[in-house]
Design a protein around this motif. Structure first.
Motif, PDB file in Angstrom:
ATOM      1  N   PRO A 151       0.828  -1.204   0.000  1.00 24.80           N
ATOM      2  CA  PRO A 151       0.000   0.000   0.000  1.00 24.80           C
ATOM      3  C   PRO A 151       0.866   1.259   0.000  1.00 24.80           C
ATOM      4  O   PRO A 151       1.925   1.296   0.625  1.00 24.80           O
ATOM      5  CB  PRO A 151      -0.790  -0.116   1.303  1.00 24.80           C
ATOM      6  N   GLY A 152       0.413   2.282  -0.713  1.00 25.43           N
ATOM      7  CA  GLY A 152       1.127   3.549  -0.695  1.00 25.43           C
ATOM      8  C   GLY A 152       1.766   3.889  -2.024  1.00 25.43           C
ATOM      9  O   GLY A 152       1.566   3.222  -3.042  1.00 25.43           O
ATOM     10  N   ARG A 153       2.554   4.940  -2.002  1.00 33.34           N
ATOM     11  CA  ARG A 153       3.171   5.441  -3.227  1.00 33.34           C
ATOM     12  C   ARG A 153       4.577   5.938  -2.925  1.00 33.34           C
ATOM     13  O   ARG A 153       4.963   6.138  -1.767  1.00 33.34           O
ATOM     14  CB  ARG A 153       2.351   6.591  -3.804  1.00 33.34           C
ATOM     15  N   ALA A 154       5.355   6.134  -3.990  1.00 38.77           N
ATOM     16  CA  ALA A 154       6.696   6.704  -3.882  1.00 38.77           C
ATOM     17  C   ALA A 154       6.799   7.903  -4.812  1.00 38.77           C
ATOM     18  O   ALA A 154       6.208   7.911  -5.893  1.00 38.77           O
ATOM     19  CB  ALA A 154       7.758   5.675  -4.242  1.00 38.77           C
ATOM     20  N   VAL A 155       7.549   8.908  -4.377  1.00 43.98           N
ATOM     21  CA  VAL A 155       7.749  10.117  -5.174  1.00 43.98           C
ATOM     22  C   VAL A 155       9.243  10.395  -5.275  1.00 43.98           C
ATOM     23  O   VAL A 155       9.944  10.446  -4.259  1.00 43.98           O
ATOM     24  CB  VAL A 155       7.022  11.330  -4.539  1.00 43.98           C
ATOM     25  N   MET A 156       9.729  10.561  -6.495  1.00 42.82           N
ATOM     26  CA  MET A 156      11.138  10.872  -6.696  1.00 42.82           C
ATOM     27  C   MET A 156      11.431  12.290  -6.222  1.00 42.82           C
ATOM     28  O   MET A 156      10.618  13.198  -6.401  1.00 42.82           O
ATOM     29  CB  MET A 156      11.516  10.738  -8.173  1.00 42.82           C
ATOM     30  N   GLN A 157      12.607  12.477  -5.626  1.00 47.18           N
ATOM     31  CA  GLN A 157      13.016  13.755  -5.070  1.00 47.18           C
ATOM     32  C   GLN A 157      14.210  14.311  -5.849  1.00 47.18           C
ATOM     33  O   GLN A 157      14.919  13.576  -6.537  1.00 47.18           O
ATOM     34  CB  GLN A 157      13.403  13.585  -3.595  1.00 47.18           C
ATOM     35  N   SER A 158      14.450  15.600  -5.711  1.00 44.11           N
ATOM     36  CA  SER A 158      15.558  16.233  -6.423  1.00 44.11           C
ATOM     37  C   SER A 158      16.897  15.990  -5.743  1.00 44.11           C
ATOM     38  O   SER A 158      17.948  16.180  -6.350  1.00 44.11           O
ATOM     39  CB  SER A 158      15.316  17.744  -6.541  1.00 44.11           C
ATOM     40  N   ARG A 159      16.863  15.578  -4.458  1.00 46.58           N
ATOM     41  CA  ARG A 159      18.096  15.334  -3.723  1.00 46.58           C
ATOM     42  C   ARG A 159      18.143  13.914  -3.174  1.00 46.58           C
ATOM     43  O   ARG A 159      17.120  13.261  -3.009  1.00 46.58           O
ATOM     44  CB  ARG A 159      18.229  16.336  -2.570  1.00 46.58           C
ATOM     45  N   LEU A 160      19.350  13.494  -2.856  1.00 35.51           N
ATOM     46  CA  LEU A 160      19.567  12.175  -2.273  1.00 35.51           C
ATOM     47  C   LEU A 160      18.847  12.070  -0.928  1.00 35.51           C
ATOM     48  O   LEU A 160      18.942  12.967  -0.086  1.00 35.51           O
ATOM     49  CB  LEU A 160      21.065  11.954  -2.084  1.00 35.51           C
ATOM     50  N   LYS A 161      18.124  10.963  -0.707  1.00 40.07           N
ATOM     51  CA  LYS A 161      17.351  10.780   0.519  1.00 40.07           C
ATOM     52  C   LYS A 161      17.820   9.610   1.366  1.00 40.07           C
ATOM     53  O   LYS A 161      17.314   9.409   2.478  1.00 40.07           O
ATOM     54  CB  LYS A 161      15.869  10.598   0.168  1.00 40.07           C
ATOM     55  N   GLY A 162      18.751   8.847   0.890  1.00 40.54           N
ATOM     56  CA  GLY A 162      19.270   7.731   1.673  1.00 40.54           C
ATOM     57  C   GLY A 162      20.636   7.329   1.173  1.00 40.54           C
ATOM     58  O   GLY A 162      20.838   7.174  -0.035  1.00 40.54           O
ATOM     59  N   LEU A 163      21.614   7.199   2.083  1.00 41.19           N
ATOM     60  CA  LEU A 163      22.973   6.852   1.686  1.00 41.19           C
ATOM     61  C   LEU A 163      23.710   6.219   2.857  1.00 41.19           C
ATOM     62  O   LEU A 163      23.633   6.711   3.979  1.00 41.19           O
ATOM     63  CB  LEU A 163      23.732   8.112   1.227  1.00 41.19           C
ATOM     64  N   GLY A 164      24.413   5.128   2.601  1.00 49.42           N
ATOM     65  CA  GLY A 164      25.301   4.578   3.611  1.00 49.42           C
ATOM     66  C   GLY A 164      25.126   3.094   3.867  1.00 49.42           C
ATOM     67  O   GLY A 164      24.153   2.466   3.439  1.00 49.42           O
ATOM     68  N   TYR A 165      26.085   2.543   4.579  1.00 43.88           N
ATOM     69  CA  TYR A 165      26.065   1.128   4.941  1.00 43.88           C
ATOM     70  C   TYR A 165      25.072   0.883   6.073  1.00 43.88           C
ATOM     71  O   TYR A 165      24.972   1.665   7.023  1.00 43.88           O
ATOM     72  CB  TYR A 165      27.450   0.687   5.418  1.00 43.88           C
ATOM     73  N   GLN A 166      24.366  -0.237   5.975  1.00 42.31           N
ATOM     74  CA  GLN A 166      23.460  -0.662   7.044  1.00 42.31           C
ATOM     75  C   GLN A 166      23.412  -2.182   7.090  1.00 42.31           C
ATOM     76  O   GLN A 166      23.616  -2.851   6.077  1.00 42.31           O
ATOM     77  CB  GLN A 166      22.039  -0.122   6.811  1.00 42.31           C
ATOM     78  N   SER A 167      23.131  -2.692   8.278  1.00 43.98           N
ATOM     79  CA  SER A 167      22.828  -4.119   8.435  1.00 43.98           C
ATOM     80  C   SER A 167      21.321  -4.277   8.438  1.00 43.98           C
ATOM     81  O   SER A 167      20.601  -3.469   9.029  1.00 43.98           O
ATOM     82  CB  SER A 167      23.405  -4.657   9.743  1.00 43.98           C
ATOM     83  N   ALA A 168      20.851  -5.321   7.786  1.00 43.33           N
ATOM     84  CA  ALA A 168      19.411  -5.565   7.665  1.00 43.33           C
ATOM     85  C   ALA A 168      19.006  -6.769   8.498  1.00 43.33           C
ATOM     86  O   ALA A 168      19.423  -7.893   8.208  1.00 43.33           O
ATOM     87  CB  ALA A 168      19.036  -5.801   6.201  1.00 43.33           C
ATOM     88  N   PRO A 169      18.212  -6.563   9.551  1.00 44.54           N
ATOM     89  CA  PRO A 169      17.738  -7.706  10.341  1.00 44.54           C
ATOM     90  C   PRO A 169      16.633  -8.450   9.597  1.00 44.54           C
ATOM     91  O   PRO A 169      15.496  -8.008   9.538  1.00 44.54           O
ATOM     92  CB  PRO A 169      17.214  -7.055  11.632  1.00 44.54           C
ATOM     93  N   MET A 170      16.986  -9.569   9.006  1.00 46.81           N
ATOM     94  CA  MET A 170      16.053 -10.404   8.253  1.00 46.81           C
ATOM     95  C   MET A 170      15.633 -11.596   9.108  1.00 46.81           C
ATOM     96  O   MET A 170      16.262 -11.889  10.137  1.00 46.81           O
ATOM     97  CB  MET A 170      16.705 -10.867   6.952  1.00 46.81           C
ATOM     98  N   PRO A 171      14.591 -12.310   8.707  1.00 47.20           N
ATOM     99  CA  PRO A 171      14.134 -13.457   9.504  1.00 47.20           C
ATOM    100  C   PRO A 171      15.226 -14.481   9.791  1.00 47.20           C
ATOM    101  O   PRO A 171      15.248 -15.092  10.869  1.00 47.20           O
ATOM    102  CB  PRO A 171      13.023 -14.051   8.632  1.00 47.20           C
ATOM    103  N   GLY A 172      16.170 -14.638   8.848  1.00 45.69           N
ATOM    104  CA  GLY A 172      17.225 -15.627   9.039  1.00 45.69           C
ATOM    105  C   GLY A 172      18.488 -15.078   9.661  1.00 45.69           C
ATOM    106  O   GLY A 172      19.451 -15.818   9.855  1.00 45.69           O
ATOM    107  N   GLY A 173      18.515 -13.783   9.979  1.00 47.31           N
ATOM    108  CA  GLY A 173      19.704 -13.171  10.575  1.00 47.31           C
ATOM    109  C   GLY A 173      20.069 -11.880   9.872  1.00 47.31           C
ATOM    110  O   GLY A 173      19.383 -11.427   8.955  1.00 47.31           O
ATOM    111  N   LEU A 174      21.181 -11.262  10.298  1.00 52.15           N
ATOM    112  CA  LEU A 174      21.612  -9.982   9.743  1.00 52.15           C
ATOM    113  C   LEU A 174      22.289 -10.152   8.385  1.00 52.15           C
ATOM    114  O   LEU A 174      23.154 -11.009   8.209  1.00 52.15           O
ATOM    115  CB  LEU A 174      22.595  -9.289  10.685  1.00 52.15           C
ATOM    116  N   LEU A 175      21.879  -9.311   7.427  1.00 57.24           N
ATOM    117  CA  LEU A 175      22.564  -9.198   6.151  1.00 57.24           C
ATOM    118  C   LEU A 175      23.181  -7.799   6.077  1.00 57.24           C
ATOM    119  O   LEU A 175      22.543  -6.819   6.460  1.00 57.24           O
ATOM    120  CB  LEU A 175      21.591  -9.385   4.984  1.00 57.24           C
ATOM    121  N   ARG A 176      24.388  -7.719   5.569  1.00 59.17           N
ATOM    122  CA  ARG A 176      25.016  -6.412   5.399  1.00 59.17           C
ATOM    123  C   ARG A 176      24.727  -5.872   3.995  1.00 59.17           C
ATOM    124  O   ARG A 176      24.630  -6.631   3.034  1.00 59.17           O
ATOM    125  CB  ARG A 176      26.518  -6.502   5.633  1.00 59.17           C
TER     126      ARG A 176
END
Length: 442
Positions: free
Chosen positions: A358-383
């Protein structure tokens, strides 16, 4: 391959020697990708087998570099992949290659870990590419700083890029101090310039004259000392574990076209190594899904193909049916945007998407997300990492959030709906193969 060229095979079973070079710069926009592609193509034209790597989590530069060398281009990233995985990829490349090239990201000392850490860890000779525009003798001071900022760094020398004239080249040489090797200069030429857009370089597949651009740049290498092979580097075999057959018999449908192309070659390698059969399809061109157990929608540029994606009712219906049957769907960044109800570009053009989220996405004129993150997934952390220019509006609550490497603020939202997992994060599967497999298990 001739005996003369077969340098990469020298060494014992656990150590292989191969000429190698790490191409870096003081920062972005100095021409690293152009020079790396030119070097690769030049040596390929000499009959050598060239393996190219890209440091950092970039997707676009490897597309250009792959066209230049004719072989898959993998990432080398100490945080996202780990030292052992980097060492494995380099060792395997050295077994077959006559030359290994690694293109850096941003500047030599930018980030933590940085390109200098990679070069020092693997004893890779460093070539600094410096844009000569607007400078002359001072270019040598910049190169001297790069060479001496970190004692012990294996600094090979400097290449001046974008040199304006023979007189300009003379002034650059005049500034070079003793002990700092100057490999030469590449003259300014519009034929070498690679087109860009908001996420970086334009995808290789979309540049109609890419081949003559790479060939022209390769021709310029012949007039520099880079026409010779660099020194050989010892690459050691790391301790390895054979991936478990966690996905044996699983058929994974992977979106791959100009709208969805941001995918690590190593991710595909690992899925195959875990027993999966990979079947590619195009949300732009195909009206139906292949016979698969699960779906992988990577990132890309869906915002550039709004009307085509909106008009492909057959593909949208097939994805909805796949989801309703309780089959797994994994979507990253642009793949996630495609699963929303709508997507709007920066000009206000709107396209109806699949509607699984559900929902929508809108493109922006500037960068809105940048950098390394770990993702907590059901099977464990993914980098992995995030890099996007859009914002999402959705009533769906996040099942989890990414964990940032360098600060404690909340990371990217990870959405889960039945067997659908979606996020802005681009994950590197080898950072946790079991967690990656869990995303696709029927």
């Amino acid at each position: 391959m001739s005996v003369q060229n077969n340098i990469g095979c020298a060494g014992s079973d656990n150590v292989v020697f191969c000429p190698a070079l790490f191409i870096t710069a003081p920062g972005s926009n100095h021409g690293k990708t152009t020079i790396t592609a030119a070097l690769a193509r030049y040596h390929v034209e000499q009959g050598r087998k060239v393996r190219v790597f890209k440091s950092g989590p970039d997707f676009l530069d490897p597309m250009i570099l792959e066209r230049a060398c004719g072989l898959p281009v993998h990432q080398i990233d100490l945080w996202m992949m780990g030292e052992s995985e980097c060492r494995r990829l380099l060792y395997e490349a050295a077994q077959e290659a006559d030359l290994i090239l690694i293109e850096g990201v941003m500047g030599l000392f930018d980030g933590e870990p940085c390109c200098a850490d990679i070069a020092e860890l693997f004893s890779l000779p460093v070539l600094a590419v410096i844009n000569a525009a607007g400078t002359a003798q001072t270019l040598a001071a910049i190169a001297y700083g790069l060479a001496n900022y970190r004692p012990g760094l294996p600094f090979a020398g400097v290449l001046a890029n974008n040199v304006a004239s023979p007189r300009h080249a003379e002034m650059i040489v005049q500034g070079m101090p003793p002990g700092l090797r100057y490999f030469g200069g590449i003259m300014r030429d519009s034929r070498f310039v690679l087109p860009e857009r908001h996420l970086g370089l334009v995808q290789a597949e979309e540049v109609s004259d890419l081949e003559p651009r790479i060939s022209a740049a390769a021709g310029a290498i012949a007039s520099t000392e880079l026409a010779n092979l660099p020194e050989a580097v010892a690459f050691a075999l790391p301790k390895q574990q054979t991936p478990l057959q966690l996905l044996s018999g699983v058929r994974i449908g992977i979106a791959r076209d100009t709208a969805f192309s941001f995918i690590y070659a190593a991710n595909l390698d690992l899925l195959r190594a875990m027993g999966a059969a990979l079947v590619f399809f195009s949300p732009l061109a195909d009206a139906a899904l292949p016979d698969v157990d699960c779906i992988y929608l990577p990132g890309g540029y869906p915002e550039l193909h709004l009307q085509t994606l909106q008009a492909n009712a057959g593909m949208k219906s097939a994805l909805q049916t796949h989801f309703q049957l309780g089959k797994p769907v994994y979507a990253e960044c642009g793949g996630m945007l495609y699963l929303l109800e709508s997507l709007e570009d920066k000009a206000g053009n709107r396209g109806e998407m699949v509607g699984l989220l559900p929902g929508r996405a809108v493109m922006q004129s500037r960068l809105k997300g940048l950098g390394y993150q770990s993702a907590p997934m059901p099977g464990g952390l993914l980098r992995g990492h995030t890099f996007h220019h859009s914002l999402i509006e959705t009533p769906l609550g996040a099942a989890a959030f990414g964990e940032r490497l360098h600060n404690t603020s909340a990371g990217e939202a990870i959405y889960r709906l039945k067997r659908l997992t979606a996020s802005y994060l681009h994950c590197y599967f080898a950072s946790n193969p079991a967690a990656a497999a869990q995303l696709f298990l029927p």
